[in-house]
Design a protein around this motif. Structure first.
Motif, short mmCIF file in Angstrom:
data_model
loop_
_atom_site.label_atom_id
_atom_site.label_comp_id
_atom_site.label_asym_id
_atom_site.label_seq_id
_atom_site.Cartn_x
_atom_site.Cartn_y
_atom_site.Cartn_z
N ALA A 49 42.45 58.81 66.85
CA ALA A 49 41.85 57.85 66.28
C ALA A 49 43.45 58.36 64.92
N GLU A 92 44.41 55.90 60.88
CA GLU A 92 44.96 56.71 60.68
C GLU A 92 46.32 56.75 59.69
N GLU A 93 47.23 56.82 60.91
CA GLU A 93 48.58 56.63 60.28
C GLU A 93 49.00 56.30 60.24
N ALA A 132 46.83 52.74 58.91
CA ALA A 132 46.22 52.76 58.30
C ALA A 132 47.51 52.92 56.98
N ALA A 133 47.60 54.52 56.81
CA ALA A 133 48.58 55.09 55.61
C ALA A 133 49.79 53.69 54.91
N ARG A 143 38.99 49.27 59.96
CA ARG A 143 39.81 50.10 59.44
C ARG A 143 41.33 49.50 58.36
#
Length: 461
Positions: A358, A362-363, A365-366, A429
Motif C-alpha cells: 500500500a 501511495e508513493e 500516486a504521489a 487510486r
C-alpha cells in the motif's frame, strides 16, 4: 545526575573545540524549539553556556530570554541561514554567531561583555544596555574584519575558520546600522501582495537612507523587503525602477543590480531544495516550489532584457537546465512504476499470499500527481515535451488497465482474486489522480458489481 557524573560532563564539554561546542549548543537549542524532551537539553546547554562565558560553575544559568548572545545578535535574526548552500549577499550563517561571541568574550570586547552581563542582572529596562553593547561589539567586529592582508592575520584566525570570518563584516555592519534597519522595518508594510508602481515608489523612498545605501548594507535592506513580498523574485522591479530601464547593462550599473543577483541565487537554492525533496520522495512541497520557480523564471525572462551570453543570462539558462534535468529523470520513471503495479500477470504466476504494498501505491500516486503538477508549469521550465508525452501515456495505460483488471474480477481464478482486487484498488487510486473523483467512483462501482457477479456465479456453481 550525580555530582560525579556532572563533573565528568563538565570536563568533557570544556575540552571540546569551540566549533564542537557551537554545534552541540545549536542542536540542543533546536531540540528544545521542536518541543522535544528538554530536561537533558537544558542541563547540557546550561553547562555549555557557563563554559563559553567562563562563569563560576555555581552561578545560576541566565534565563533564556536574557541570554546576552541572543540579545546582541537579535538584529541579525531575519538574515540567518542554516543550510550549507553558498551564501548570497544579504545572508549570514547562524553557525558563525557562537565563534564570534566567544571571541568577544576572550579578546574582542571582554570588558564590555562583563559590563553588559552585569547590566542584565541589575537593570529593569535592558534596552539601553543592549544598544550600548551592540555598538561596542560592532566596532570591535568591524575593526578586526577590516584587517588588510599585510596585517596580523593570526588575530583573525583566532576568531574562527574562513566560513566564520566571511560573516564578520556583515555581522558588524548590521549591528552598526541597527537604527536604520529598525526604521526600514517600521516603514515597510507587513505584507506586499502586489508590488506595483506605487509600492515600488514607497519602498524606494524608505530605502533612501545613507546607512542603508552602502554595498555592505543594501543587500540586507533588500532581503528585508523580499521577506514581505508574496513573490520575492519581484525585487528585480525595484532595480529596474532605479535604473529607469529593463536593459540588464543599465540595471547592473546601479547599486540595486544586486537585487537581480539575489533573485537568481534564491531560485538556484530552491532548485537544490526541489532536487533534495524529490530524491527523498518528499512531494508535499513540490507544487509550491514549482510554482515559485515557474513564476520567478518567467518574471526574470519577461521583465528583464537579458542577453544569453551575459552572466545573468547564463545563470538563468543554467537554472532552467537544472530544473529540467531534476524533473525529467523522475518523470521518466513514473510509467514504469505504474506498469509494475498494474501489469496483468497470468493466474499461475500469482501465489495465494501475493500482495501489493500500500505504501508503494501511495508513493506512485504521489509521483503521478507530481507529473500532473509538472505539466502545469512545463513550458517555462523546459520540460514540455517529456511531461505531456508521459502524462498522456499514463492516462491511456491506466484507463485501459483499470478496465481490464475490473473485467478480470469476473472470470479470474479464485486463488488470484485477492491480488487482482488489490491491483484494481491501486488502479482506482491512480484514476482519482489522473481523471478525477467522479471517474474513480465510477470504476469503483464497476469493480463492486464485478465482485458481486462473481460471488453469485460461485454460489450458483
Amino acid at each position: 545526575m550525580s555530582q560525579t557524573s556532572t563533573e565528568r560532563l563538565k570536563e568533557y564539554l570544556a575540552q571540546l573545540p569551540p566549533q564542537s561546542q557551537a554545534l552541540l549548543m545549536r542542536e540542543f537549542e533546536r531540540a528544545i524549539e521542536r518541543g522535544e524532551d528538554a530536561t537533558v537539553a537544558n542541563f547540557v546547554l546550561e553547562q555549555l553556556r557557563k563554559i563559553v562565558r567562563g562563569t563560576d560553575p555555581e552561578e545560576e544559568a541566565r534565563p533564556r530570554t536574557e541570554d546576552p548572545a541572543r540579545l546582541l545578535f537579535r538584529p541579525l535574526e531575519p538574515f540567518l541561514v542554516e543550510s550549507n548552500f553558498p551564501l548570497r549577499p544579504g545572508q549570514i550563517r547562524r553557525t558563525a554567531l557562537l565563534p564570534v561571541w566567544q571571541w568577544l568574550i576572550r579578546e574582542g570586547a571582554p570588558d564590555q561583555v562583563l559590563e553588559f552581563e552585569t547590566a542584565l542582572t541589575r537593570a529593569s529596562d535592558i534596552e539601553p544596555a543592549v544598544r550600548k553593547f551592540q555598538a561596542a561589539a560592532a566596532d570591535a567586529i568591524c575593526k578586526i574584519a577590516a584587517l588588510a592582508p599585510g596585517d596580523d592575520r593570526r588575530a583573525l584566525a583566532r576568531v574562527g575558520p574562513p566560513n566564520v570570518i566571511e560573516n564578520m563584516l556583515p555581522i558588524g555592519s548590521i549591528l552598526q546600522a541597527r537604527e536604520a534597519m529598525d526604521g526600514l522595518d517600521g516603514r515597510l508594510p507587513s505584507h506586499l501582495r502586489v508590488f506595483g508602481d506605487s509600492q515600488i515608489a514607497s519602498v524606494g523612498a524608505a530605502l533612501t537612507v545613507p546607512a542603508l545605501q552602502t554595498p555592505q548594507m543594501l543587500p540586507f535592506a533588500l532581503s528585508l523587503v523580499m521577506q514581505r513580498l508574496t513573490a520575492p523574485w519581484q525585487i528585480i522591479r525595484l532595480a529596474i525602477k532605479m535604473a529607469a530601464s529593463d536593459d540588464e547593462i543599465r540595471v547592473a550599473a546601479t547599486p540595486y543590480g544586486i537585487a537581480v543577483t539575489i533573485a537568481l541565487h534564491d531560485l538556484s537554492f530552491l532548485v537544490a531544495r526541489l532536487r533534495t525533496d524529490i530524491k527523498r520522495g518528499h512531494f508535499e512541497n513540490v507544487a509550491e516550489h514549482l510554482k515559485i520557480l515557474h513564476d520567478g523564471v518567467r518574471g526574470l525572462r519577461t521583465e528583464l532584457d537579458l542577453r544569453n551570453d551575459s552572466s545573468w543570462g547564463r545563470q538563468l539558462t543554467s537554472i532552467r537546465a537544472d530544473i529540467s534535468n531534476t524533473l525529467q529523470s523522475e518523470i521518466d520513471s513514473v510509467p514504469g512504476r505504474v506498469r509494475r503495479l498494474l501489469r496483468q500477470r497470468p493466474d499461475k504466476d500469482i501465489s495465494a499470499g501475493s500482495k501489493i504494498d500500500a505504501g508503494e501505491v501511495e508513493e506512485t500516486a504521489a509521483l503521478i500527481d507530481f507529473v500532473a503538477v509538472c505539466r502545469t508549469y512545463a513550458s517555462e521550465l523546459a520540460i514540455n515535451e517529456v511531461t505531456l508525452r508521459t502524462y498522456s501515456d499514463l492516462q491511456q495505460y491506466v484507463e485501459q488497465s483499470t478496465e481490464a483488471l475490473v473485467q478480470s474480477l469476473r472470470n479470474g481464478d479464485t486463488k488470484s482474486r485477492g491480488y487482482r482486487q488489490m491491483q484494481v484498488n491501486a488502479a482506482i487510486r491512480f484514476c482519482d489522480v489522473l481523471f478525477g473523483h467522479d471517474y474513480a467512483s465510477l470504476m469503483s462501482r464497476a469493480a463492486e458489481n464485478a465482485m458481486t457477479v462473481e460471488r453469485k456465479s460461485s454460489r450458483a456453481g
